[in-house]
Every structure is written in C-alpha cells, then in structure tokens.
Design a protein around this motif. Structure first.
Motif, PDB file in Angstrom:
ATOM      1  N   VAL A   1      -3.155  12.981   1.858  1.00 37.59           N
ATOM      2  CA  VAL A   1      -3.333  12.983   3.314  1.00 37.59           C
ATOM      3  C   VAL A   1      -2.894  11.631   3.872  1.00 37.59           C
ATOM      4  N   ALA A   2      -3.254  10.542   3.180  1.00 39.36           N
ATOM      5  CA  ALA A   2      -2.838   9.199   3.614  1.00 39.36           C
ATOM      6  C   ALA A   2      -1.320   9.067   3.597  1.00 39.36           C
ATOM      7  N   LEU A   3      -0.685   9.571   2.542  1.00 36.82           N
ATOM      8  CA  LEU A   3       0.779   9.559   2.481  1.00 36.82           C
ATOM      9  C   LEU A   3       1.383  10.379   3.606  1.00 36.82           C
ATOM     10  N   CYS A   4       0.766  11.530   3.888  1.00 35.23           N
ATOM     11  CA  CYS A   4       1.248  12.415   4.942  1.00 35.23           C
ATOM     12  C   CYS A   4       1.203  11.716   6.294  1.00 35.23           C
TER      13      CYS A   4
ATOM     14  N   LEU B   1       0.822  -1.214   0.000  1.00 30.81           N
ATOM     15  CA  LEU B   1       0.000   0.000   0.000  1.00 30.81           C
ATOM     16  C   LEU B   1       0.856   1.264   0.000  1.00 30.81           C
ATOM     17  N   VAL B   2       1.879   1.297   0.850  1.00 30.41           N
ATOM     18  CA  VAL B   2       2.730   2.487   0.929  1.00 30.41           C
ATOM     19  C   VAL B   2       3.486   2.690  -0.378  1.00 30.41           C
ATOM     20  N   ASN B   3       4.011   1.587  -0.938  1.00 26.79           N
ATOM     21  CA  ASN B   3       4.696   1.693  -2.233  1.00 26.79           C
ATOM     22  C   ASN B   3       3.750   2.200  -3.310  1.00 26.79           C
ATOM     23  N   THR B   4       2.490   1.757  -3.244  1.00 23.38           N
ATOM     24  CA  THR B   4       1.494   2.171  -4.227  1.00 23.38           C
ATOM     25  C   THR B   4       1.263   3.677  -4.158  1.00 23.38           C
ATOM     26  N   LEU B   5       1.012   4.169  -2.950  1.00 24.66           N
ATOM     27  CA  LEU B   5       0.773   5.600  -2.771  1.00 24.66           C
ATOM     28  C   LEU B   5       2.016   6.419  -3.112  1.00 24.66           C
ATOM     29  N   ALA B   6       3.190   5.933  -2.697  1.00 27.83           N
ATOM     30  CA  ALA B   6       4.425   6.670  -2.941  1.00 27.83           C
ATOM     31  C   ALA B   6       4.735   6.750  -4.429  1.00 27.83           C
TER      32      ALA B   6
ATOM     33  N   ASN C   1       1.266   8.548   6.906  1.00 30.02           N
ATOM     34  CA  ASN C   1       2.291   7.510   6.929  1.00 30.02           C
ATOM     35  C   ASN C   1       3.677   8.098   7.179  1.00 30.02           C
ATOM     36  N   GLU C   2       3.956   9.243   6.550  1.00 27.25           N
ATOM     37  CA  GLU C   2       5.269   9.881   6.728  1.00 27.25           C
ATOM     38  C   GLU C   2       5.464  10.372   8.157  1.00 27.25           C
ATOM     39  N   VAL C   3       4.411  10.947   8.736  1.00 33.75           N
ATOM     40  CA  VAL C   3       4.492  11.416  10.125  1.00 33.75           C
ATOM     41  C   VAL C   3       4.698  10.236  11.062  1.00 33.75           C
ATOM     42  N   ARG C   4       3.957   9.142  10.826  1.00 35.90           N
ATOM     43  CA  ARG C   4       4.117   7.946  11.663  1.00 35.90           C
ATOM     44  C   ARG C   4       5.540   7.416  11.564  1.00 35.90           C
ATOM     45  N   LYS C   5       6.100   7.409  10.358  1.00 38.88           N
ATOM     46  CA  LYS C   5       7.477   6.929  10.167  1.00 38.88           C
ATOM     47  C   LYS C   5       8.472   7.831  10.894  1.00 38.88           C
ATOM     48  N   ALA C   6       8.235   9.154  10.847  1.00 40.77           N
ATOM     49  CA  ALA C   6       9.130  10.097  11.523  1.00 40.77           C
ATOM     50  C   ALA C   6       9.086   9.889  13.041  1.00 40.77           C
ATOM     51  N   ILE C   7       7.894   9.625  13.576  1.00 41.94           N
ATOM     52  CA  ILE C   7       7.751   9.390  15.027  1.00 41.94           C
ATOM     53  C   ILE C   7       8.499   8.129  15.423  1.00 41.94           C
TER      54      ILE C   7
END
Length: 419
Positions: free
Chosen positions: A405-408, A189-194, A410-416
């Motif tokens: 927004v979904a990508l955002c 899913l993340v690869n798809t959105l990215a 995910n990015e915030v979660r990864k940064a945390i």
C-alpha cells in the motif's frame, strides 16, 4: 491427509519437484528489476542487502497463499476473486488489458536491447519484434512441459552469468554481512520498498495456481510439494538478486560509476565489465541480461494468457475447467496475440505518456489487491478450514499488504507529479 501428502511427494521424482515455482520466480525477475537492484547497489552499496531477504520472504508468503488456495479449493484465483464481489472483475478487466499492452512493448524492448548489444546487426526495435514472435511460437500450443523446459534453460543462463559476474568482482564479505542488518539509508525509503517489492513479480504471482494446474498438481495432496517448489524457487531468485546487488555495489558504488535508469542501464554495466575484465565478460553478462528479459517475456506470454482465458470464460458464463479456459484455447491465444502485435506499434511510435501513467498506477494497485484478497480468501469459508491461514501467515500478509500500500501511494503520487 498426511499419508496422501507423503504419497504425492514420493510419487514425484526429486528433479520434477521444482517446476511452477521456478517459472513464476523467473517470470517476475526481468530487466527492470535487475536495473532497480543495480541502482540500489550503486547508490547504497550493501546497505539494502537485507531487503533482498525480505523480498524473497514476501513473495514466498504470497505465492504459497495463492498456491494453497488453488490446491485446497480446486478453484482458480479468478474464481476466488469473483466470490468476493463484482468489484474484483471491474478492477481486473481494465488492468489486464492495459497492463498487457504496455508490458508487451516493454518486454520486447528489453529483449531487443539485449540482443542489439550482444549481436548487433538489427535495431533494438527489430530484435524486440523477433523476440516477441519467438515467445509467441514457444507458447502458442500451450504445452506446459515444453514451456517449463525453456524457462528452466533461461533461468540456468541468467543464474550462472549473474552469479559469475558477482564472483568475478570479488565481493567484500565483511561489508556484505553488515548489509543483513535492517537499516534504511537517508533518502532510501522508496528504494528500500521497491527493492523488497521487486524480487520476483507482480501479476505473475497470481498465475502460480494456473501453472500448478498445467503441471498436474491440482489437489491438496500436492500441498507439501508445492511448498518445496515455491521455497526453493525463491531462494534461487534471492541468490540471483543478491548477485545483482553485489555487482552494483562492487563495480558501481565502490568506483562511483553511474548507470542510466531503465533497461539501458544494463548495457552500461556490460561496458563497465568489458572495460575491466575484457570483451568476453561484457558479452557473457549481456547473454544473462537477455535470458532474464526473455524468461519474463515467455512467462507472461503463457501465464497471463492463462489468466485472461479463465477471466473471459468465466464472465461469459463458462467454467474454469472448460477447454476455452485452458492453454491452447481461443481466449488464451487471443491474449498472446494482444501481447505480441499491438504493442509493436509502441516500439515504432514511442510510449504515450498517459498509457505509461495508467500502467504504473494500475500496476502499483495490483500487489496490495493480491495481498488483501488472499487474506480475505484464506480466512473465510471460501477455503476449507484445514488450509486457512494460521496466525503467522496472517501477520506476514498484513505486513506485506501495508508495505505494498505504501509503494502504491508513492507510485500514484509520482504519476500525479508527472501528469
């Protein structure tokens, strides 16, 4: 009005219709995007091919919206954001400063890596510094005609080399066509959105209106020309990204070869090509890698500097038509210097984790910000009624905003998790 459209279109020679769109598309596709696409091909083969198509449509919609607002109103995108409230300024100020500092280092490192692999002799750091200085020289005077020709040449190199590499691998056309059926692989899913979001740019999408103005396209009479320019540019970009996915699928997925994440992955692929087809294939690919990285560097050095000049002029009480808000002005050159010299320290000292995290989070917030503010601007009296969004534009922009927004998130979660 349609007569004006026809006159504007017919008065522009066909070879000149494609310009700012190619600039914004080329600037947005850098080394990091190539690696993300290659890794998608490496992991999932042709399964995510449809994402390339979706990504191109997303960017065509957003860039057309930014261009339509600028041509319909005669205002810059920053003037539009300011009309929505002071909160946009408070967001944009730290974003453009932090983004520029970290991007400057990343862009120079990417070009340096390509040149170190292609030519050797100097370290990645020193080749990167040389690339940054070359970018500064190319855009310092702010002459758009020269800048556009340089970008067109780089696009030609990157397009020919990557499409050539794809043809060299003799893609399986049957499997290629199956990738057009929308499906998300397990864990993808993340690869798809990215992949969909990475086809051609972030903040540089908002620079499109500034490049239209520098080109001399500044009235609604150029609306049709702008749409042709934008669509053709992203079709070219889509073919380029498609070729990258083919290379990843044929050379990496089919043979279970893994490459590193980050720009170094492109050097790995150059070695694979060299081993399979000869040294010339590896060198030609590295030339394309350099052209992709350099086109992004030069495009940002010009386009985002134009945005910064407009931003600083407006918050100091000036107007977007003032000389200081245009190419060649004091603020334009100040931001070029900011992109070039302070980031050189990061090439020597490494990249501070907190700065990278801030860059990732702010960057993730920009695309939803752009999509949502365009929806706001293009559906209110801030845009003349004739040029406001139609139903299909609103539906597409809402879908795009939700995807980013979904990508955002995910990015915030990864940064945390990394903090």
């Amino acid at each position: 009005m349609s007569l004006q459209h026809d006159e504007a279109t017919s008065s522009v020679p066909r070879w000149r219709i494609i310009g700012p769109g190619l600039v914004v598309a080329a600037t947005g596709v850098g080394a990091a995007d190539l690696v993300a696409t290659l890794i998608a091909g490496q992991k999932f083969g042709y399964t995510l091919l449809w994402c390339v198509v979706v990504g191109c449509v997303m960017k065509i919609v957003l860039v057309e919206g930014a261009g339509r607002y600028s041509l319909a109103t005669g205002r810059t995108i920053f003037e539009g954001w300011r009309s929505l409230g002071i909160w946009t300024t408070w967001y944009f100020a730290p974003y453009i400063v932090i983004w520029g500092f970290v991007y400057g280092a990343a862009a120079m490192a990417g070009t340096g890596l390509a040149l170190q692999g292609l030519i050797g002799g100097l370290s990645t750091t020193w080749w990167g510094i040389a690339s940054g200085l070359l970018g500064l020289l190319l855009v310092w005077t702010g002459r758009y005609g020269v800048f556009e020709k340089v970008l067109a040449a780089l696009v030609g190199i990157m397009f020919v080399t990557m499409v050539g590499a794809a043809l060299l691998t003799l893609p399986n056309l049957g499997e290629l066509l199956t990738g057009l059926a929308p499906r998300i692989p397990d864990g993808g899913l993340v690869n798809t959105l990215a992949l969909a979001g990475g086809v051609g740019g972030t903040i540089t999408l908002a620079a499109y209106g500034y490049w239209l103005r520098e080109k001399g396209w500044s009235t609604p009479a150029y609306m049709r020309v702008m749409r042709i320019d934008n669509s053709v540019a992203y079709v070219v970009t889509g073919i380029f990204v498609l070729a990258t996915l083919i290379v990843g699928a044929e050379l990496l997925y089919s043979t279970s070869v893994a490459i590193e994440s980050g720009d170094a992955g492109l050097l790995d692929l150059g070695v694979v090509l060299q081993d399979r087809y000869g040294q010339w294939a590896g060198k030609v690919f590295l030339l394309g890698f350099w052209a992709a990285a350099m086109s992004s560097l030069v495009g940002v050095w010009n386009g985002v500097s134009l945005m910064f000049a407009d931003f600083m002029t407006n918050i100091r009480g000036g107007h977007s038509d003032d000389a200081e808000a245009r190419a060649g002005g004091t603020w334009y050159r100040a931001y070029i210097l900011w992109l070039t010299f302070p980031p050189m320290l990061m090439l020597f000292l490494g990249k501070p984790v907190w700065l990278i995290l801030a860059y990732g989070v702010l960057g993730a917030f920009f695309m939803p910000f752009l999509a949502i503010t365009l929806l706001w601007l293009l559906n209110t009296d801030r845009t003349p009624a004739e040029w406001r969004n139609k139903l299909h534009s609103n539906v597409l922009m809402v879908i795009i905003a939700l995807a980013f927004v979904a990508l955002c998130v995910n990015e915030v979660r990864k940064a945390i998790d990394q903090a």
